[in-house]
Design a protein around this motif. Structure first.
Motif, mmCIF file in Angstrom:
data_model
loop_
_atom_site.group_PDB
_atom_site.id
_atom_site.type_symbol
_atom_site.label_atom_id
_atom_site.label_comp_id
_atom_site.label_asym_id
_atom_site.label_seq_id
_atom_site.Cartn_x
_atom_site.Cartn_y
_atom_site.Cartn_z
ATOM 1 N N MET A 155 0.823 -1.216 0.000
ATOM 2 C CA MET A 155 0.000 0.000 0.000
ATOM 3 C C MET A 155 0.854 1.262 0.000
ATOM 4 O O MET A 155 0.512 2.235 -0.674
ATOM 5 C CB MET A 155 -0.947 0.004 1.200
ATOM 6 N N TRP A 208 -7.473 7.394 -3.772
ATOM 7 C CA TRP A 208 -6.892 6.070 -3.593
ATOM 8 C C TRP A 208 -5.618 6.113 -2.758
ATOM 9 O O TRP A 208 -5.481 5.372 -1.786
ATOM 10 C CB TRP A 208 -6.605 5.432 -4.960
ATOM 11 N N TYR A 209 -4.671 6.988 -3.125
ATOM 12 C CA TYR A 209 -3.388 6.908 -2.417
ATOM 13 C C TYR A 209 -3.474 7.445 -0.997
ATOM 14 O O TYR A 209 -2.789 6.934 -0.111
ATOM 15 C CB TYR A 209 -2.231 7.513 -3.215
ATOM 16 N N LEU A 269 -6.886 9.562 -8.240
ATOM 17 C CA LEU A 269 -5.652 9.020 -7.677
ATOM 18 C C LEU A 269 -5.468 9.438 -6.223
ATOM 19 O O LEU A 269 -5.049 8.636 -5.387
ATOM 20 C CB LEU A 269 -4.449 9.495 -8.489
ATOM 21 N N GLY A 297 1.178 6.607 -6.689
ATOM 22 C CA GLY A 297 0.028 7.473 -6.961
ATOM 23 C C GLY A 297 0.371 8.939 -6.800
ATOM 24 O O GLY A 297 -0.055 9.775 -7.610
ATOM 25 N N LEU A 298 1.138 9.255 -5.776
ATOM 26 C CA LEU A 298 1.551 10.643 -5.557
ATOM 27 C C LEU A 298 2.432 11.136 -6.707
ATOM 28 O O LEU A 298 2.251 12.241 -7.217
ATOM 29 C CB LEU A 298 2.287 10.786 -4.227
ATOM 30 N N PHE A 353 -5.051 4.551 1.086
ATOM 31 C CA PHE A 353 -4.122 3.453 1.335
ATOM 32 C C PHE A 353 -2.989 3.861 2.268
ATOM 33 O O PHE A 353 -2.561 3.073 3.111
ATOM 34 C CB PHE A 353 -3.575 2.910 0.021
ATOM 35 N N ALA A 354 -2.506 5.076 2.139
ATOM 36 C CA ALA A 354 -1.462 5.543 3.056
ATOM 37 C C ALA A 354 -2.002 5.638 4.480
ATOM 38 O O ALA A 354 -1.287 5.325 5.438
ATOM 39 C CB ALA A 354 -0.918 6.884 2.591
ATOM 40 N N LYS A 395 3.849 1.564 -1.279
ATOM 41 C CA LYS A 395 4.422 1.693 -2.623
ATOM 42 C C LYS A 395 3.366 2.202 -3.602
ATOM 43 O O LYS A 395 3.659 3.046 -4.450
ATOM 44 C CB LYS A 395 5.007 0.358 -3.078
ATOM 45 N N PHE A 396 2.153 1.697 -3.482
ATOM 46 C CA PHE A 396 1.066 2.167 -4.330
ATOM 47 C C PHE A 396 0.789 3.647 -4.065
ATOM 48 O O PHE A 396 0.604 4.425 -5.005
ATOM 49 C CB PHE A 396 -0.204 1.342 -4.074
ATOM 50 N N ALA A 397 0.776 4.025 -2.808
ATOM 51 C CA ALA A 397 0.528 5.422 -2.446
ATOM 52 C C ALA A 397 1.635 6.326 -2.994
ATOM 53 O O ALA A 397 1.358 7.403 -3.532
ATOM 54 C CB ALA A 397 0.408 5.577 -0.931
#
Length: 169
Positions: free
Chosen positions: A16, A58-59, A55, A23-24, A62-63, A18-20
């Motif tokens: 999560m 989402w990010y 985005l 996304g940033l 998750f963060a 890494k995804f965040a």
């Protein structure tokens, strides 16, 4: 069993984050392209604002969930530190259960928001509006899992360390 759960949640938290981070970065690129298009090309892309907002939902979600797992969310510990050790333990358990309740609210009401808006289309993206909000119930479920894990660790007497930025120590 708690050790197996910790391995799984640690891996989920890392994914999560890494995804965040991705996304940033992607949102920054999109907004940069929008600014370049507006001021240099005199024509900004129509999709950029909605894409960056989607985005961001989402990010950030998750963060926030990863922050519960890793303990890098903001909290004030003055009262906790002033309390006796046994009371501190119960305070941490209670605070984790409150956080789990907030995650459950995100799961339930975020899921309702997704269901109610799925049939609406984001015109500039051609995607269902509910897709933009889908990160909320997913993050809510993960917040519940992570907060309950931390409460169980505390109840069993295991030390659940918070990630602390050394600049603030």
């Amino acid at each position: 069993m708690l050790e197996k759960l910790a391995k799984i949640t640690r891996a989920a938290s890392e994914i999560m984050m890494k995804f965040a981070a991705a996304g940033l970065v992607l949102m920054t690129v999109i907004v940069g392209w929008q600014v370049f298009g507006r001021y240099v090309l005199n024509s900004s892309p129509s999709w950029s604002e909605q894409a960056s907002l989607t985005l961001m939902i989402w990010y950030v979600s998750f963060a926030a969930a990863a922050g519960v797992r890793e303990g890098f969310h903001i909290r004030i510990v003055a009262v906790e530190n002033a309390a006796p050790a046994r009371a501190r333990r119960y305070m941490r358990i209670a605070s984790n259960l409150v956080v789990a309740g907030c995650g459950a609210a995100m799961l339930v009401w975020g899921g309702d928001l997704v269901a109610r808006t799925w049939s609406h289309v984001i015109p500039s993206l051609g995607l269902p509006r509910g897709l933009a909000y889908l990160g909320l119930p997913i993050a809510g479920a993960l917040i519940v899992l992570f907060a309950v894990e931390r409460a169980l660790e505390e109840a069993r007497g295991l030390k659940s360390e918070d990630e602390e930025d050394p600049r603030w120590s």
